[in-house]
Design an enzyme around this catalytic site. Sequence first.
Site, PDB file in Angstrom:
ATOM      1  N   ASP A   9       0.871  -1.164   0.000  1.00  0.00           N
ATOM      2  CA  ASP A   9       0.000   0.000   0.000  1.00  0.00           C
ATOM      3  C   ASP A   9       0.916   1.223   0.000  1.00  0.00           C
ATOM      4  O   ASP A   9       2.089   1.138   0.387  1.00  0.00           O
ATOM      5  CB  ASP A   9      -0.885  -0.024   1.250  1.00  0.00           C
ATOM      6  CG  ASP A   9      -1.759   1.200   1.369  1.00  0.00           C
ATOM      7  OD1 ASP A   9      -2.318   1.635   0.350  1.00  0.00           O
ATOM      8  OD2 ASP A   9      -1.868   1.730   2.491  1.00  0.00           O
ATOM      9  N   ASP A  61      -0.201   5.024   0.826  1.00  0.00           N
ATOM     10  CA  ASP A  61      -0.478   6.011   1.876  1.00  0.00           C
ATOM     11  C   ASP A  61      -0.424   5.379   3.262  1.00  0.00           C
ATOM     12  O   ASP A  61      -1.024   4.332   3.509  1.00  0.00           O
ATOM     13  CB  ASP A  61      -1.853   6.652   1.657  1.00  0.00           C
ATOM     14  CG  ASP A  61      -1.907   7.453   0.366  1.00  0.00           C
ATOM     15  OD1 ASP A  61      -0.869   8.030  -0.008  1.00  0.00           O
ATOM     16  OD2 ASP A  61      -2.975   7.502  -0.268  1.00  0.00           O
ATOM     17  N   GLY A 116      -5.110   2.645  -3.206  1.00  0.00           N
ATOM     18  CA  GLY A 116      -6.363   3.338  -3.497  1.00  0.00           C
ATOM     19  C   GLY A 116      -6.132   4.803  -3.804  1.00  0.00           C
ATOM     20  O   GLY A 116      -7.072   5.543  -4.047  1.00  0.00           O
ATOM     21  N   THR A 145      -8.659  -2.309   3.378  1.00  0.00           N
ATOM     22  CA  THR A 145      -8.569  -2.762   1.994  1.00  0.00           C
ATOM     23  C   THR A 145      -7.316  -3.589   1.755  1.00  0.00           C
ATOM     24  O   THR A 145      -7.287  -4.436   0.852  1.00  0.00           O
ATOM     25  CB  THR A 145      -8.592  -1.573   1.017  1.00  0.00           C
ATOM     26  OG1 THR A 145      -7.487  -0.691   1.310  1.00  0.00           O
ATOM     27  CG2 THR A 145      -9.893  -0.796   1.132  1.00  0.00           C
TER      28      THR A 145
END
EC number: 3.1.3.3
Length: 238
Positions: free
Chosen positions: A31, A33, A121, A193
């Site tokens: 991921d 962020d 995302g 997520t």
Amino acid sequence: MSAAAQPVRSALELLPEVAHKLRTADAVCFDVDSTFCEDESIDELAAFLGVGEQVAALTAQAMGGSVEFKEALRTRLGAMQPSRAAVDRFLSEHPHRVTRGIPQLVALLRSRGQQVFLVSGGFRQIIHPLAESLGIPLSHVFANSILFGADGAYAGFDEAEFTCRSGGKPAAIRHLKDKYGFQGVVMVGDGATDAEARTEGAASLFIGYGGVVVRQNVAERADWYVMDVQQIIDALSH
């Protein structure tokens, strides 16, 4: 960190089978962020555009798993209305704050023949310069794309991207496995997520990261929960 904020004890321990899966994985997906970087780029961009508090609340709901991700993304972008010029100006004024240890971890994984991917995302417009700075091919980036009109005004987002929806990260990893023939894939991240990626046919291992923010519901779903990137470096080096 208070005792109430401590992640679950079992997830803090690196079990031998977890270490083995990490060391033998074909690829590691991160991921971006609050994991690969210390900031939340959507929140930072929103603050830059003057709607920071409103969007930060929506981000917290999305990362906590209480709101369907695509709807949260649509609502956040609708509030922000980011133009092409505004995004370019943001990038020039807000360089990425790469998490301590990430450049070393990326180099170590490469030296071991393990592929590195970014599965986020966040937005390609913001992530691509980061990937390029660390030598990660843009073909190894899965993220959302902001769409602009001919005049550069905000015109929505690409709904064909894997990560614009809940369940998008495991879908992206299944795609990677099909495309490259990977057997073992690790997902590293801080949010709900990311934990989703540990589903049948997707990631074989989920490492939760709490170095920026601890989310108890994420820690409970992690095979291993780390507070420092150096822990992953050490596990690979031993």
